[in-house]
Design a protein around this motif. Structure first.
Motif, PDB file in Angstrom:
ATOM      1  N   THR A   9      -3.027 -20.371  30.980  1.00 34.52           N
ATOM      2  CA  THR A   9      -4.233 -21.134  30.572  1.00 34.52           C
ATOM      3  C   THR A   9      -4.509 -22.104  31.856  1.00 34.52           C
ATOM      4  OG1 THR A   9      -3.569 -21.429  28.277  1.00 34.52           O
ATOM      5  CG2 THR A   9      -4.938 -23.138  29.094  1.00 34.52           C
ATOM      6  N   ALA A  43     -11.551 -26.298  24.969  1.00 36.61           N
ATOM      7  CA  ALA A  43     -12.138 -25.755  24.151  1.00 36.61           C
ATOM      8  C   ALA A  43     -12.960 -24.290  24.058  1.00 36.61           C
ATOM      9  CB  ALA A  43     -13.317 -26.669  23.776  1.00 36.61           C
ATOM     10  N   ILE A  44     -13.077 -24.108  25.431  1.00 36.63           N
ATOM     11  CA  ILE A  44     -13.933 -22.841  25.508  1.00 36.63           C
ATOM     12  C   ILE A  44     -12.579 -21.718  25.747  1.00 36.63           C
ATOM     13  CG2 ILE A  44     -15.138 -21.294  27.106  1.00 36.63           C
ATOM     14  CD1 ILE A  44     -16.994 -23.841  27.436  1.00 36.63           C
ATOM     15  N   ASN A  47      -9.370 -22.398  22.812  1.00 37.60           N
ATOM     16  CA  ASN A  47      -9.628 -22.456  21.506  1.00 37.60           C
ATOM     17  C   ASN A  47      -9.027 -23.960  20.701  1.00 37.60           C
ATOM     18  OD1 ASN A  47     -10.956 -21.584  19.092  1.00 37.60           O
ATOM     19  ND2 ASN A  47      -8.894 -20.760  18.487  1.00 37.60           N
ATOM     20  N   TYR A  78     -18.358 -17.328  29.145  1.00 37.73           N
ATOM     21  CA  TYR A  78     -17.801 -18.624  28.669  1.00 37.73           C
ATOM     22  C   TYR A  78     -18.865 -19.268  27.455  1.00 37.73           C
ATOM     23  CZ  TYR A  78     -14.500 -17.937  32.233  1.00 37.73           C
ATOM     24  OH  TYR A  78     -13.566 -17.556  33.179  1.00 37.73           O
ATOM     25  N   SER A  81     -19.370 -16.977  24.518  1.00 38.11           N
ATOM     26  CA  SER A  81     -18.073 -16.597  23.588  1.00 38.11           C
ATOM     27  C   SER A  81     -18.095 -17.356  22.485  1.00 38.11           C
ATOM     28  CB  SER A  81     -16.991 -16.885  24.532  1.00 38.11           C
ATOM     29  OG  SER A  81     -16.760 -18.463  24.464  1.00 38.11           O
ATOM     30  N   PRO A  82     -17.227 -16.597  21.447  1.00 36.80           N
ATOM     31  CA  PRO A  82     -17.112 -17.246  20.018  1.00 36.80           C
ATOM     32  C   PRO A  82     -16.546 -18.573  20.145  1.00 36.80           C
ATOM     33  CG  PRO A  82     -16.156 -14.949  20.226  1.00 36.80           C
ATOM     34  CD  PRO A  82     -16.425 -15.490  21.584  1.00 36.80           C
ATOM     35  N   ASN A  83     -15.971 -18.822  21.104  1.00 35.94           N
ATOM     36  CA  ASN A  83     -15.029 -20.444  21.456  1.00 35.94           C
ATOM     37  C   ASN A  83     -16.332 -21.313  22.055  1.00 35.94           C
ATOM     38  OD1 ASN A  83     -12.642 -19.624  20.445  1.00 35.94           O
ATOM     39  ND2 ASN A  83     -11.801 -19.689  22.732  1.00 35.94           N
ATOM     40  N   LYS A  86     -18.533 -22.012  18.978  1.00 34.28           N
ATOM     41  CA  LYS A  86     -18.048 -22.991  18.233  1.00 34.28           C
ATOM     42  C   LYS A  86     -18.061 -24.392  18.803  1.00 34.28           C
ATOM     43  CE  LYS A  86     -14.191 -20.155  16.662  1.00 34.28           C
ATOM     44  NZ  LYS A  86     -12.702 -19.719  16.831  1.00 34.28           N
TER      45      LYS A  86
END
Length: 98
Positions: A9, A43-44, A47, A78, A81-83, A86
């Motif tokens: 990370t 968050a990106i 998650n 980024y 992306s799904p994140n 969200k």
């Protein structure tokens, strides 16, 4: 195992910041700098739920900048992306159609 995940990370965050730094345009640094969105990295990339600081930065960020990020080869993965989606939904920020 947790240490390896934390290391991955951290490496991802460092790479994101490096990519952002490479695309900074000197004349637009004050208004259109992706580094201003660094509170949103967990968050990106990880998650995590976006923090109040993250949402505040996203809401204050100009839509024209978000369009630039959506088109940039280093950053669009980024934003799109799904994140990323969200994050915008959780912060109640409409991602501009560019």
């Amino acid at each position: 195992m947790a240490a390896a995940k934390a290391t991955r990370t951290l490496v991802c965050i460092i790479l994101l910041v490096a990519a952002v730094m490479m695309m900074a345009v000197p004349g637009e640094a004050a208004t259109c700098s992706p580094t201003q969105l660094s509170p949103c990295a967990p968050a990106i990339i990880g998650n995590a739920a976006p923090t109040a600081a993250c949402c505040g930065r996203v809401k204050a960020h100009p839509a024209s900048c978000l369009c630039k990020y959506k088109k940039d080869p280093n950053l669009k993965r980024y934003v799109n992306s799904p994140n990323g989606k969200k994050l915008f939904a959780a912060c109640k920020v409409r991602l501009p159609s560019c």
